[in-house]
Design an enzyme around this catalytic site. Structure first.
Site, PDB file in Angstrom:
ATOM      1  N   SER A  90       0.832  -1.195   0.000  1.00  0.00           N
ATOM      2  CA  SER A  90       0.000   0.000   0.000  1.00  0.00           C
ATOM      3  C   SER A  90       0.876   1.259   0.000  1.00  0.00           C
ATOM      4  O   SER A  90       1.640   1.463  -0.947  1.00  0.00           O
ATOM      5  CB  SER A  90      -0.969  -0.033   1.188  1.00  0.00           C
ATOM      6  OG  SER A  90      -2.017   0.889   1.020  1.00  0.00           O
ATOM      7  N   HIS A 124      -7.706  -5.793   0.989  1.00  0.00           N
ATOM      8  CA  HIS A 124      -6.535  -4.921   0.950  1.00  0.00           C
ATOM      9  C   HIS A 124      -5.386  -5.494   1.771  1.00  0.00           C
ATOM     10  O   HIS A 124      -4.218  -5.358   1.399  1.00  0.00           O
ATOM     11  CB  HIS A 124      -6.919  -3.534   1.473  1.00  0.00           C
ATOM     12  CG  HIS A 124      -5.864  -2.492   1.245  1.00  0.00           C
ATOM     13  ND1 HIS A 124      -5.448  -2.115  -0.019  1.00  0.00           N
ATOM     14  CD2 HIS A 124      -5.123  -1.748   2.122  1.00  0.00           C
ATOM     15  CE1 HIS A 124      -4.517  -1.185   0.087  1.00  0.00           C
ATOM     16  NE2 HIS A 124      -4.296  -0.958   1.369  1.00  0.00           N
TER      17      HIS A 124
END
Length: 258
Positions: free
Chosen positions: A95, A230
């Site tokens: 990320s 995620h």
């Protein structure tokens, strides 16, 4: 956990043979080096993980946040130039960490330092793809809503008011750094990029990931999609480790297979 001598930026969790290639791991928003303990264990003894500990968290909580991705990348590049010993290395960023890893590699190669043999970009669209987000401008309740949506913060922290009060300013500063980042075109990387993604990650558009990252390197791009959102890595460390080992199999320090 072992801190590299005189280098507060680098943590090692699992000892590996001296010929093992290294993987420099960059944490996510609000994340710390400890986010990579499980991956480090899964990769040993084939690949040695050096996990980064950013300022403003855990044992570095009293240090100021650098404030921006470029400032943080400058600091990380400086720290890594003293930590690396000539052994082949790759970088892995999850990320925010993928964005920071990209900018750090740019700085290291521009300064004439050896570059990585591969960049693993996890759960992140390419830095060149604009994103209009303003999570850092939300109030604390709005920030917590986003944190819970992504499920990337330890539940113990979310349920402890004191820990949460300590963590929120750093999480907000990380979001601000990511959301105010602007890509500056430059020379492409000369290492291949492997993109990791979760098949239920709402933050990435998987079909476009390879094409986006391919424009930032001259050495090729590939994609591996895992089951999960995620933070797919929380439950897929063994699978991810296997993919990493395959891609680093030929870069042991003595050039023998891992």
């Amino acid at each position: 956990m072992h801190q590299e001598a005189d280098n507060p930026w680098v943590r090692r969790f699992t000892p590996c043979p001296p010929n093992a290639p290294r993987l420099i791991c960059f944490p996510h928003v609000g994340g710390a080096a400890s986010a990579y303990v499980t991956l480090s264990r899964a990769l040993a003894p084939h690949v040695e993980v050096l996990a980064l500990q950013y300022p403003a968290r855990q044992d570095r909580r009293h240090e100021p946040h650098p404030g921006s991705i470029p400032a943080l990348a400058d600091a990380v590049a400086g720290a890594l130039r003293t930590a690396l010993d000539g052994r082949p290395y790759a970088v892995f960023g999850h990320s925010m960490g993928a964005l920071l890893a990209f900018e750090t590699v740019r700085r290291m190669t521009a300064a004439g330092a050896p570059g990585p043999v591969r960049l693993f970009a996890s759960a992140r669209r390419a830095p060149s793809v604009p994103r209009a987000e303003a999570v850092h401008l939300r109030d604390d309740a709005g920030l917590l809503t986003e944190i819970r949506r992504l499920s990337g913060t330890d539940q113990q922290v979310l349920e402890d008011e004191e820990l949460l009060a300590l963590a929120l300013p750093t999480i907000r500063a990380d979001y601000r750094a990511v959301e105010t980042y602007r890509y500056v075109p430059g020379a492409p990387l000369d290492c291949p990029v492997t993109v990791f993604a979760g098949d239920r990650d709402t933050e990435t558009d998987t079909p476009d990931l390879v094409a986006e990252w391919a424009g930032l390197t001259s050495a090729g791009t590939d994609l591996r999609v895992f089951s999960g959102g995620h933070f797919y890595l929380d439950g897929r460390a063994e699978e991810a480790a296997a993919e990493i080992v395959v891609r680093l199999r030929t870069v042991a320090a003595d050039r023998s297979p891992v």
